[in-house]
Design a protein around this motif. Structure first.
Motif, PDB file in Angstrom:
ATOM      1  N   ALA A  11      29.472 -55.224-114.936  1.00 35.47           N
ATOM      2  CA  ALA A  11      28.641 -54.456-113.993  1.00 35.47           C
ATOM      3  C   ALA A  11      29.220 -53.060-113.792  1.00 35.47           C
ATOM      4  CB  ALA A  11      28.543 -55.180-112.662  1.00 35.47           C
ATOM      5  N   LEU A  12      30.530 -52.986-113.615  1.00 35.00           N
ATOM      6  CA  LEU A  12      31.162 -51.694-113.350  1.00 35.00           C
ATOM      7  C   LEU A  12      31.189 -50.797-114.582  1.00 35.00           C
ATOM      8  CD1 LEU A  12      33.818 -53.113-110.966  1.00 35.00           C
ATOM      9  CD2 LEU A  12      32.280 -51.220-110.385  1.00 35.00           C
ATOM     10  N   MET A  13      30.967 -51.383-115.766  1.00 37.84           N
ATOM     11  CA  MET A  13      30.913 -50.592-116.995  1.00 37.84           C
ATOM     12  C   MET A  13      29.475 -50.185-117.357  1.00 37.84           C
ATOM     13  SD  MET A  13      33.934 -52.576-119.099  1.00 37.84           S
ATOM     14  CE  MET A  13      33.710 -51.752-120.666  1.00 37.84           C
ATOM     15  N   MET A  14      28.477 -50.736-116.635  1.00 38.52           N
ATOM     16  CA  MET A  14      27.067 -50.440-116.919  1.00 38.52           C
ATOM     17  C   MET A  14      26.710 -48.954-116.875  1.00 38.52           C
ATOM     18  SD  MET A  14      24.683 -53.176-114.933  1.00 38.52           S
ATOM     19  CE  MET A  14      25.075 -54.903-114.924  1.00 38.52           C
ATOM     20  N   PRO A  15      27.252 -48.174-115.917  1.00 40.46           N
ATOM     21  CA  PRO A  15      26.843 -46.764-115.867  1.00 40.46           C
ATOM     22  C   PRO A  15      27.078 -46.028-117.186  1.00 40.46           C
ATOM     23  CG  PRO A  15      27.921 -47.358-113.834  1.00 40.46           C
ATOM     24  CD  PRO A  15      28.093 -48.530-114.768  1.00 40.46           C
ATOM     25  N   VAL A  16      28.182 -46.308-117.859  1.00 41.80           N
ATOM     26  CA  VAL A  16      28.475 -45.632-119.121  1.00 41.80           C
ATOM     27  C   VAL A  16      27.839 -46.376-120.299  1.00 41.80           C
ATOM     28  CG1 VAL A  16      30.321 -44.986-120.750  1.00 41.80           C
ATOM     29  CG2 VAL A  16      30.589 -44.565-118.289  1.00 41.80           C
ATOM     30  N   GLU A  17      28.024 -47.702-120.355  1.00 37.23           N
ATOM     31  CA  GLU A  17      27.558 -48.465-121.517  1.00 37.23           C
ATOM     32  C   GLU A  17      26.038 -48.558-121.605  1.00 37.23           C
ATOM     33  OE1 GLU A  17      31.155 -51.385-122.772  1.00 37.23           O
ATOM     34  OE2 GLU A  17      29.701 -52.236-121.395  1.00 37.23           O
ATOM     35  N   ILE A  42      39.744 -55.313-111.244  1.00 36.26           N
ATOM     36  CA  ILE A  42      40.425 -54.010-111.310  1.00 36.26           C
ATOM     37  C   ILE A  42      41.444 -54.025-112.455  1.00 36.26           C
ATOM     38  CG2 ILE A  42      41.862 -52.347-110.044  1.00 36.26           C
ATOM     39  CD1 ILE A  42      39.087 -52.746-108.751  1.00 36.26           C
ATOM     40  N   GLU A  43      42.204 -55.113-112.546  1.00 43.58           N
ATOM     41  CA  GLU A  43      43.217 -55.245-113.606  1.00 43.58           C
ATOM     42  C   GLU A  43      42.572 -55.279-114.987  1.00 43.58           C
ATOM     43  OE1 GLU A  43      46.536 -55.038-113.279  1.00 43.58           O
ATOM     44  OE2 GLU A  43      46.044 -54.588-111.197  1.00 43.58           O
ATOM     45  N   GLU A  44      41.465 -56.011-115.109  1.00 44.51           N
ATOM     46  CA  GLU A  44      40.777 -56.098-116.395  1.00 44.51           C
ATOM     47  C   GLU A  44      40.258 -54.720-116.821  1.00 44.51           C
ATOM     48  OE1 GLU A  44      37.942 -59.297-118.563  1.00 44.51           O
ATOM     49  OE2 GLU A  44      37.213 -58.628-116.613  1.00 44.51           O
ATOM     50  N   LEU A  45      39.688 -53.981-115.886  1.00 45.29           N
ATOM     51  CA  LEU A  45      39.200 -52.629-116.185  1.00 45.29           C
ATOM     52  C   LEU A  45      40.351 -51.722-116.598  1.00 45.29           C
ATOM     53  CD1 LEU A  45      36.638 -52.283-113.287  1.00 45.29           C
ATOM     54  CD2 LEU A  45      36.072 -52.175-115.731  1.00 45.29           C
ATOM     55  N   GLU A  50      42.671 -48.685-121.417  1.00 45.64           N
ATOM     56  CA  GLU A  50      43.754 -48.239-122.297  1.00 45.64           C
ATOM     57  C   GLU A  50      43.351 -48.288-123.769  1.00 45.64           C
ATOM     58  OE1 GLU A  50      46.933 -50.793-121.101  1.00 45.64           O
ATOM     59  OE2 GLU A  50      47.214 -49.742-119.194  1.00 45.64           O
ATOM     60  N   LYS A  51      42.236 -48.951-124.089  1.00 51.65           N
ATOM     61  CA  LYS A  51      41.798 -49.105-125.478  1.00 51.65           C
ATOM     62  C   LYS A  51      41.245 -47.820-126.070  1.00 51.65           C
ATOM     63  CE  LYS A  51      40.601 -53.992-125.684  1.00 51.65           C
ATOM     64  NZ  LYS A  51      39.521 -54.940-125.889  1.00 51.65           N
ATOM     65  N   GLY A  52      40.735 -46.947-125.227  1.00 48.72           N
ATOM     66  CA  GLY A  52      40.110 -45.733-125.744  1.00 48.72           C
ATOM     67  C   GLY A  52      38.706 -46.023-126.253  1.00 48.72           C
ATOM     68  N   THR A  57      36.318 -45.626-122.190  1.00 51.12           N
ATOM     69  CA  THR A  57      35.707 -44.653-121.266  1.00 51.12           C
ATOM     70  C   THR A  57      34.899 -45.384-120.197  1.00 51.12           C
ATOM     71  OG1 THR A  57      35.610 -42.986-122.996  1.00 51.12           O
ATOM     72  CG2 THR A  57      34.157 -42.659-121.092  1.00 51.12           C
ATOM     73  N   ALA A  58      34.091 -46.362-120.630  1.00 45.94           N
ATOM     74  CA  ALA A  58      33.280 -47.131-119.682  1.00 45.94           C
ATOM     75  C   ALA A  58      34.180 -47.867-118.685  1.00 45.94           C
ATOM     76  CB  ALA A  58      32.394 -48.129-120.430  1.00 45.94           C
ATOM     77  N   ALA A  59      35.265 -48.438-119.168  1.00 47.79           N
ATOM     78  CA  ALA A  59      36.195 -49.161-118.292  1.00 47.79           C
ATOM     79  C   ALA A  59      36.892 -48.210-117.328  1.00 47.79           C
ATOM     80  CB  ALA A  59      37.220 -49.922-119.133  1.00 47.79           C
ATOM     81  N   ASN A  60      37.222 -47.004-117.813  1.00 52.14           N
ATOM     82  CA  ASN A  60      37.877 -46.016-116.963  1.00 52.14           C
ATOM     83  C   ASN A  60      36.952 -45.581-115.830  1.00 52.14           C
ATOM     84  OD1 ASN A  60      40.217 -44.494-116.459  1.00 52.14           O
ATOM     85  ND2 ASN A  60      39.265 -42.674-117.338  1.00 52.14           N
ATOM     86  N   VAL A  61      35.684 -45.323-116.161  1.00 47.16           N
ATOM     87  CA  VAL A  61      34.693 -44.963-115.137  1.00 47.16           C
ATOM     88  C   VAL A  61      34.509 -46.144-114.171  1.00 47.16           C
ATOM     89  CG1 VAL A  61      32.233 -44.458-114.749  1.00 47.16           C
ATOM     90  CG2 VAL A  61      33.501 -43.237-116.543  1.00 47.16           C
ATOM     91  N   GLY A  62      34.406 -47.361-114.721  1.00 47.62           N
ATOM     92  CA  GLY A  62      34.272 -48.556-113.888  1.00 47.62           C
ATOM     93  C   GLY A  62      35.443 -48.732-112.943  1.00 47.62           C
TER      94      GLY A  62
END
Length: 128
Positions: A11-17, A42-45, A50-52, A57-62
């Motif tokens: 859900a938190l990665m939806m804005p970018v993905e 939070i930890e998973e994001l 860190e994967k790049g 990017t989606a995880a970083n925004v999330g």
């Protein structure tokens, strides 16, 4: 008391993905709500960021969305999906937002509604 909505990693990665205006969509569905994220999400994001690449990017925004806009809660579970099911089962949250089918099924089994993507960029509620 406001409606508590737990957000999972997808859900938190939806804005970018998926180009979903996550908080606008939740407001459209629920009017007012308190976004909540378990520490495990939070930890998973953080790990995914860190994967790049696009996923990173989606995880970083999330991660930024979660830490800036969500109430972060601790759970017994260290695995994100288990933490979300725990929050649902214990009645700590009213809804769980996810695009993860196995997690959706577990939340519905815990007798909590799920908010997920329906169509290209709209969210919809599925009742248990």
């Amino acid at each position: 008391m406001s409606t508590r909505v737990a957000l999972d990693t997808s859900a938190l990665m939806m804005p970018v993905e998926l180009d979903v205006r996550l908080f606008d969509e939740l407001e459209r569905l629920l009017d007012s709500f308190e976004p909540t994220a378990p520490q495990a999400v939070i930890e998973e994001l953080r790990r995914l960021s860190e994967k790049g690449g696009r996923e990173g990017t989606a995880a970083n925004v999330g991660h930024d969305l979660a830490t800036e806009r969500c109430l972060v809660v601790d759970t017994e579970a260290s695995y994100a999906d288990d933490a979300l099911v725990e929050l649902a089962r214990e009645g700590i949250v009213d809804y769980v937002v996810t695009n993860d089918r196995p997690l959706r099924d577990r939340v519905l089994e815990a007798n909590r509604p799920v908010i997920a993507l329906r169509g290209r960029n709209k969210l919809a509620i599925t009742q248990p």
